[in-house]
Motif scaffolding. Structure first.
Motif: not given
Ligand SMILES: O=C(O)COc1ccc(-c2c[nH]c(CNC(=O)Nc3ncc(Sc4ccccn4)s3)n2)cc1
Length: 315
Positions: A45, A73, A96-98, A116, A122, A125, A143, A145-146, A229, A276
């Protein structure tokens, strides 16, 4: 174990260090890259100038390739992506996103993209949008997770995409590495074990907590916020669970979670901080240099493969 990933990333071993916020600094990334893996600097962040500073520090510490992990994010995502473009980063991982909206520009400037993904959909895609590989992260990871495990998700994604699959979540030694290859992966991403790397700048209290962790200490917190998390249980996680049970609102909980990872990693506050870590924490028993970690994993994978070959020959 030379795979397509080694060629794509120009690395000796198909081992990527997880881009963990606050943990993955230039010191850690440079040590991993110098040891023949792919070191990753975490943007987390952080604002653009902090990320730029870490990248420039790493460029002074190693001539080998390293990457940057972009956490989608982050409130600073747009300015951090500008730094990634300007600094001509060889490869980025995303979490944490696309990352779809950034991929055309990244491909145009030759930066490799390895998102990831927590699901088959995903992963498919991302391949369609031109990802160079995908990191398939199981719920065993630390951290954010799915829901699906590495064991279940990796073979299914490997069935559906033709780009290299990198397994992440629950991998910390040669057996985990060989297991990932057996499931169809061409490399692994390792996070928790690298938290205990000697070159890492993580507070000693945090490293000690990982080494002391038991098999059931890495629990899932903050489910009700929509961003679950995995953390080591402590006073904060118990407090969080109590508030969730009492029906606290997601934004109240997000508020409570802010700055807590830094509190643990930088200040070493093991009560109020967010520790974490992945479920494999209980397998990590020693603080070691990155070179020793990587070479032990590769050596153990070869030894484990010989055991498997012998077993397969016996009637
Ligand atoms: O379709 C969509 O947009 C959703 O797509 C996704 C949803 C989840 C993921 C995903 C799961 N894990 C990861 C990679 N690992 C991580 O990103 N691990 C993390 N640890 C601490 C973090 S800091 C945080 C955590 C929560 C909220 C705000 N900040 S990020 N990416 C990737 C893509």
């Amino acid at each position: 174990f030379h795979t397509r990933l080694c060629d794509i990333l120009d690395i000796k071993y198909p081992i990527i260090q997880g881009g963990m916020a606050w943990v993955a600094t230039a010191e850690l990334a440079a040590a991993v890259s110098e040891a023949g893996g792919l070191g990753i600097i975490a943007a987390g962040n952080a604002p653009a100038d902090i990320v730029k500073n870490e990248i420039q520090k790493a460029k002074k510490m190693t001539k080998k390739p390293f990457g940057v992990n972009v956490m989608l994010l982050s409130p600073f995502i747009e300015e951090v992506m500008q730094v990634v473009y300007e600094e001509k980063i060889a490869v980025i991982t995303t979490g944490a996103g696309n990352p779809g909206k950034y991929m055309p520009k990244l491909r145009a400037i030759g930066t490799k993209i390895i998102p990831v993904v927590p699901s088959v959909a995903l992963a498919k895609r991302m391949e369609k949008l031109g990802a160079d590989a995908v990191i398939v992260e199981g719920t065993e990871a630390g951290g954010h997770i799915g829901e699906l495990t590495t064991m279940v998700l990796v073979p299914q994604v490997a069935n559906e995409v033709s780009i290299p699959v990198i397994a992440a979540g629950g991998i910390a030694d040669g057996r985990g590495f060989l297991g990932a290859i057996s499931l169809g992966a061409e490399g692994v991403q390792i996070g928790t074990r690298f938290i205990c790397a000697e070159e890492g700048t993580v507070h000693e209290n945090y490293k000690e907590k990982i080494i002391k962790a038991g098999d059931r200490d890495a629990i899932i917190s903050a489910r009700t916020t929509g961003h679950p998390v995995r953390v080591l249980r402590n006073k904060l996680s118990r407090e969080f669970a109590r508030l969730e049970k009492e029906g606290a609102l997601p934004n109240e909980l997000e508020e409570l979670g802010l700055g807590k990872l830094r509190l643990a990693v930088v200040e070493g506050d093991m009560e109020e901080g967010s520790i974490m870590a992945g479920q494999i924490a209980s397998l990590v028993k020693e603080i070691m240099p990155c070179k020793a970690i990587i070479e032990e994993i590769m050596m153990d994978a070869k030894m484990q493969l010989e055991i498997v070959n012998r077993l397969s020959k016996e009637e």
